[in-house]
Design an enzyme around this catalytic site. Structure first.
Site, PDB file in Angstrom:
ATOM      1  N   LYS A 567       0.879  -1.177   0.000  1.00  0.00           N
ATOM      2  CA  LYS A 567       0.000   0.000   0.000  1.00  0.00           C
ATOM      3  C   LYS A 567       0.907   1.214   0.000  1.00  0.00           C
ATOM      4  CE  LYS A 567      -1.762  -1.557   3.956  1.00  0.00           C
ATOM      5  NZ  LYS A 567      -3.203  -1.465   3.956  1.00  0.00           N
ATOM      6  N   ARG A 568       0.344   2.424  -0.193  1.00  0.00           N
ATOM      7  CA  ARG A 568       1.185   3.616  -0.109  1.00  0.00           C
ATOM      8  C   ARG A 568       1.898   3.654   1.242  1.00  0.00           C
ATOM      9  NH1 ARG A 568       0.692   7.507  -4.217  1.00  0.00           N
ATOM     10  NH2 ARG A 568       2.161   8.657  -2.935  1.00  0.00           N
ATOM     11  N   LYS A 573      -0.474   4.275   8.182  1.00  0.00           N
ATOM     12  CA  LYS A 573      -0.634   2.872   7.770  1.00  0.00           C
ATOM     13  C   LYS A 573       0.322   1.946   8.524  1.00  0.00           C
ATOM     14  CE  LYS A 573      -2.128   4.176   3.076  1.00  0.00           C
ATOM     15  NZ  LYS A 573      -3.478   3.587   2.880  1.00  0.00           N
ATOM     16  N   THR A 675      -8.828  -1.076   0.523  1.00  0.00           N
ATOM     17  CA  THR A 675      -9.418  -1.963  -0.493  1.00  0.00           C
ATOM     18  C   THR A 675      -8.469  -3.116  -0.809  1.00  0.00           C
ATOM     19  OG1 THR A 675      -8.630  -0.334  -2.102  1.00  0.00           O
ATOM     20  CG2 THR A 675     -10.985  -0.359  -1.634  1.00  0.00           C
ATOM     21  N   LYS A 679      -8.997  -7.373  -1.549  1.00  0.00           N
ATOM     22  CA  LYS A 679      -8.375  -8.207  -2.589  1.00  0.00           C
ATOM     23  C   LYS A 679      -7.703  -9.416  -1.952  1.00  0.00           C
ATOM     24  CE  LYS A 679      -7.644  -3.932  -5.006  1.00  0.00           C
ATOM     25  NZ  LYS A 679      -6.721  -2.793  -5.163  1.00  0.00           N
TER      26      LYS A 679
HETATM   27  C1  26Q Z   1      -5.014  16.304  -3.025  1.00  0.00           C
HETATM   28  C2  26Q Z   1      -4.571  17.603  -3.285  1.00  0.00           C
HETATM   29  C3  26Q Z   1      -3.393  17.822  -3.994  1.00  0.00           C
HETATM   30  C4  26Q Z   1      -2.677  16.734  -4.459  1.00  0.00           C
HETATM   31  C5  26Q Z   1      -3.122  15.441  -4.210  1.00  0.00           C
HETATM   32  C6  26Q Z   1      -4.290  15.235  -3.482  1.00  0.00           C
HETATM   33  C7  26Q Z   1      -4.746  13.849  -3.215  1.00  0.00           C
HETATM   34  C8  26Q Z   1      -4.585  12.851  -4.152  1.00  0.00           C
HETATM   35  C9  26Q Z   1      -4.979  11.544  -3.878  1.00  0.00           C
HETATM   36  C10 26Q Z   1      -5.344  13.522  -2.004  1.00  0.00           C
HETATM   37  C11 26Q Z   1      -5.735  12.228  -1.740  1.00  0.00           C
HETATM   38  C12 26Q Z   1      -5.564  11.213  -2.670  1.00  0.00           C
HETATM   39  C13 26Q Z   1      -5.949   9.815  -2.468  1.00  0.00           C
HETATM   40  C14 26Q Z   1      -6.545   9.363  -1.386  1.00  0.00           C
HETATM   41  C15 26Q Z   1      -6.857   7.949  -1.216  1.00  0.00           C
HETATM   42  O1  26Q Z   1      -6.441   7.109  -1.991  1.00  0.00           O
HETATM   43  N1  26Q Z   1      -7.619   7.602  -0.177  1.00  0.00           N
HETATM   44  C16 26Q Z   1      -7.997   6.221   0.056  1.00  0.00           C
HETATM   45  O2  26Q Z   1      -9.219   5.986  -0.617  1.00  0.00           O
HETATM   46  C17 26Q Z   1      -9.567   4.621  -0.570  1.00  0.00           C
HETATM   47  C18 26Q Z   1     -10.826   4.432  -1.382  1.00  0.00           C
HETATM   48  O3  26Q Z   1     -11.921   4.949  -0.703  1.00  0.00           O
HETATM   49  C19 26Q Z   1      -9.730   4.147   0.858  1.00  0.00           C
HETATM   50  O4  26Q Z   1      -9.945   2.761   0.841  1.00  0.00           O
HETATM   51  C20 26Q Z   1      -8.493   4.471   1.689  1.00  0.00           C
HETATM   52  O5  26Q Z   1      -8.739   4.173   3.050  1.00  0.00           O
HETATM   53  C21 26Q Z   1      -8.134   5.927   1.528  1.00  0.00           C
HETATM   54  O6  26Q Z   1      -6.914   6.215   2.205  1.00  0.00           O
END
Ligand code: 26Q
Length: 832
Positions: A567-568, A573, A675, A679
């Site tokens: 995961k990231r 986490k 998620t 999986k």
């Molecule tokens: C916002 C502003 C500027 C640049 C980037 C962003 C940005 C980009 C991606 C902020 C957040 C994200 C991604 C968030 C993310 O992946 N959240 C995850 O979403 C999943 C689907 O609902 C969840 O299962 C995870 O728990 C949640 O961390």
């Protein structure tokens, strides 16, 4: 509309009678040869896999577009309501295997390729991942549109066609290195450019108020720098049902009237070069999975997506209905994937009022009946905010509208809570004090009729905490939609051996009705079935072991427990907690205390945001610990540790079928859903996890006895914070003390003194937000129990089977049915 490809009357109706394409082996073979020899002009001089891959992709793509046209026709003839999934990310991964599966051509293609002396699976591996997303949120969007097509829901995805997707990660001396992912370099056979639907997007300039002859005021956004949004369509096939929906991705291009001043001053070259600025907008995906606030280019991207998509939808409406918007809200719905496309709330107001002469009230009714917002985070620091001055400079008219929305909203708040100034300030869309900011989440809640979280706990915490004021005002807007994943990619495609075993045991219906997996329950303790189950797992572990050997040079023993966290990389986490456990196992092995220790292969994978120093330090720590452990002869094959570089969708397709233990160890209350956890469960891994996000529901479904639970609950975490003293905990726990001593003694950084001081300072701090040390003991104990369970082969296999058997809830088919029944209310339409 772009003058390029302007529609003219088709002079010959014959042209629309395209003959149907064959779905048999011979037709595929013929088309393949024709693409290879004619379209791509290959001869015996060349043997590049790229051309073979492309020939097959084009062969399949024709069959997808054929169905996409029919699907579009069916939607338009039935005049059905449609929904639009607006997302800055669609993490699609590879398309070929999914296309073949959903067209029902898996076997036929495999045979056709054999006839040509080729291997289908090998061809699929030549495809570059479409990495147009960071992680969970982006992959969720991809799973959602797969399920919508399978359920025959009229849903279109709208996103950005980034030239560069998520960066490629490599590891040098234990450190993450980033390099650009130019995924379009070799062309993309799955997309179709649609220049005839080009849209024009405004930036900058200022507004003017004018009175027309009738005395009505109108607002004009003038002197703007415009850019073009050109759409590219990707086919999204349903599972063997004739439906192919579309994902429309926007690419930015310069208008041809760019920089007229330079042009007229004779600076032809400078004027042409300035095209760059326009084309920048869709150049690169921001690689942050928590917000990187305040970057102007990011705001440009968000507005670009929202404006292009809304204009596209309004144009389509006008083509069919003229300027009559009476039924617009009954026929259209926008789902906002987090706040990223939320500027669309104000943009739809602008388009309706300024471009289509609608009054405020009517426009606002349309907006608030069509917009729905999904939140994906509980971390307050990750909520999007934009400096008002930047917003106003870039989008002057949109900011004016936001101010008006806010004024009207605040008077509603004041009516409900007269005199409550503090509440007004905390709910306002504009944050005051210091530099003013636009709070995008507040705009999203005010402008939407539905606000949802992505797992039960998450939705509950939104209502109780983060958005409690809004919940008090509008309790009925709030709802939960627990996430899912598509079993077509995450089981049927990525785990063919399991698919065969499951289908021969309970039939094939689970591919479109995942609850059917319950029928595996009676087989959980059958010796014969367990044997087959273990054979499948073993073969999948061999495949992953090969990948690990090739990428990390480490040998994984397939008899060992495969213990996986991918995961990231983020502090919440808690990859760090997992590393502490690894160090603990190493320490026990070194001191000869090996009783009850099971052979383990621990795999980590994931990308760190390039600017996130602590996350990068954690990657370095994992690699250093791996180095020490893997090279210590006392450890041998009892314990192996790797950090697999460049974790992405196609890697997960190899990883999740091979996992025994799924690590889901976030601090309770921080992971919105997760998620990856789903999986792993589907593919028969057992979870070790906290009561966080969807883990809670996974445990409910699987049963306590098939889940290794540990750690503080969300409530307990908040209580523990008061007077939290990690040093005192360390002093009292001998195992933990030894682990921390090894770290502090520089055992894993012998030639890099102080390399891990930041990490040590973080987890020993009274203010550690992630409370890693608080959960150490309970985690170590749960890990021990998991190890013991694994040694009891029959018990473990039964647990594994039960996890798959109870994973039905976590299909995005279920999630999409819920969005549709409770939010979108679309009717299903099947093409003729
Ligand atoms: C916002 C502003 C500027 C640049 C980037 C962003 C940005 C980009 C991606 C902020 C957040 C994200 C991604 C968030 C993310 O992946 N959240 C995850 O979403 C999943 C689907 O609902 C969840 O299962 C995870 O728990 C949640 O961390």
């Amino acid at each position: 509309m772009s003058p390029r490809y302007a529609c003219t009357v088709n002079p010959n109706p014959e042209l629309n009678n395209t003959p149907e394409l064959g779905m048999d082996e011979k037709s595929l073979e013929q088309d393949f040869k024709s693409y290879y020899g004619n379209h791509l002009a290959q001869d015996k001089g060349c043997a590049s896999g790229h051309y073979l891959y492309t020939s097959l992709a084009l062969t399949l793509r024709d069959r997808l577009f054929e169905r996409m046209k029919k699907t579009k026709m069916a939607y338009s003839e039935s005049k059905c309501k449609q929904a639009y999934y607006m997302s800055m990310e669609f993490l699609m991964g590879r398309a070929m295997g999914n296309a073949a599966l959903n067209l029902g051509l898996s076997e036929t293609v495999t045979k056709a390729m054999v006839e040509l002396g080729l291997d289908f699976e090998e061809l699929t591996e030549l495809e570059h991942d479409a990495g147009l997303g960071n992680g969970g949120l982006g992959r969720l969007a991809a799973c959602f549109i797969d399920s919508c097509a399978t359920l025959q829901l009229p849903v279109t995805g709208y996103g950005i066609r980034y030239e560069y997707g998520m960066f490629q990660q490599s590891i040098e001396n234990g450190n993450q290195m980033e390099s650009p992912d130019h995924w379009l370099r070799d062309g993309n056979p799955w997309e179709l450019e649609r220049p005839e639907y080009t849209q024009r997007i405004k930036f900058g300039g200022h507004t003017e108020f004018r009175k027309n002859v009738a005395g009505n005021m109108s607002v004009h956004w003038v002197d703007s720098n415009d850019i073009l949004a050109v759409p590219y369509d990707l086919p999204i096939p349903g599972y063997q049902n004739g439906t192919v929906n579309k994902l429309r991705l926007w690419k930015s291009e310069a208008t041809d009237e760019f920089n007229l001043e330079d042009f007229n001053a004779g600076s032809y070259t400078e004027a042409v070069a300035s095209k760059n600025a326009a084309e920048n907008i869709s150049m690169v995906l921001y690689p942050n999975d928590a917000s990187e606030n305040g970057k102007e280019l990011r705001l440009r991207q968000q507005y670009f997506l929202a404006s292009a998509s809304l204009q596209d939808i309004l144009n389509h409406w006008i083509t069919n209905n003229g300027e009559n918007f009476d039924d617009f809200a009954e026929k259209n719905c926008f789902q906002l994937n987090d706040t990223h496309p939320t500027v669309g709330v104000a943009e739809l107001m602008r388009l309706l009022m300024d471009e289509h002469n609608m009054g405020w009230d009517k426009a606002w009714t349309i907006v608030t009946k069509t917009m729905a917002y999904t939140n994906h985070t509980l971390l307050p620091e990750a909520l999007e905010r934009w400096p008002v001055h930047m917003f106003g400079r870039l989008l002057p008219r949109v900011l004016e509208i936001i101010y008006e929305i806010n004024a009207r909203f605040l008077s509603e708040v004041a009516r409900k809570w007269p005199g409550d100034k503090a509440r007004l300030a905390s709910m306002s869309i504009i944050e005051e004090g210091g530099q003013q900011q636009v709070r995008m989440a507040h705009l999203a809640i005010v402008g939407s009729f539905s606000v949802n979280g992505v797992a039960a706990l998450h939705s509950e915490l939104l209502q109780k905490g983060l958005f409690n004021n809004f919940y008090q005002l509008w309790p009925n807007k709030f709802n939960n939609k627990t996430n899912g994943v598509t079993q077509r990619r995450w089981m049927a495609w990525c785990n063919p051996a399991l698919t065969e075993l499951v289908s021969e045991t309970i039939g094939e219906q689970w591919v479109t009705d995942l609850d059917q997996l319950k029928k595996l329950t009676p087989f959980a303790n059958s010796t014969a079935f367990q044997r087959k189950w273990n054979d499948v797992k073993k073969a999948n572990k061999t495949r992953l072991a090969d990948l690990v050997k090739q990428s990390c040079g480490v040998t994984f023993d397939t008899d060992a427990m495969f213990d996986i966290q991918v995961k990231r990389i983020h502090e919440y986490k808690r990859q760090l907690l997992n590393v502490l456990h690894v160090i603990h196992l190493y320490d026990r092995i070194k001191r000869g205390d090996t009783k009850g220790i099971v052979k383990r292969c621990v795999l980590f994978g994931g990308k760190a945001a390039p600017g996130y120093a602590m996350a990068k330090d954690i990657i370095k720590l994992i690699n250093n610990v791996a180095n020490v452990v893997n090279n210590d002869p006392d450890v041998g094959d009892r314990l192996k540790v790797v950090f697999l570089p460049n974790y992405q969708v196609s890697a997960m397709e190899v990883i999740c079928p091979a996992a025994d233990l799924s690590e889901q160890v976030s601090t309770a209350g921080k992971e919105a859903s997760g998620t990856g956890n789903m999986k792993f469960m589907m593919n028969g891994a057992v979870t070790i996890g906290t009561l966080d996000g969807a883990n809670i529901e996974i445990r409910e479904e699987a049963g306590d006895e098939n889940f290794f639970l540990f750690g503080l609950t969300e409530d307990e975490v908040e209580k523990e914070r008061v007077g939290y003293n990690p040093r005192a905990i360390i002093a009292k726990d001998r195992d933990l003390k030894r682990v921390v001593d090894l770290l502090e003694g520089g055992h894993f950084n012998q030639f890099e003194p102080n390399r891990f001081d930041n990490i040590i300072n973080a987890f020993t701090s009274h203010n550690d937000p992630w409370m890693t040390i608080a959960d150490f003991r309970s985690y170590i104990d749960a890990q021990h129990l998991a190890g013991l369970a694994y040694q009891d082969q029959e018990r473990w296999t039964a647990m594994s089977i039960m996890n798959t058997a109870t994973s039905g809830k976590f299909s995005t088919d279920r999630t999409m049915e819920e969005y549709n029944n409770e939010i979108w209310k679309l009717e299903k339409v099947s093409p003729k």
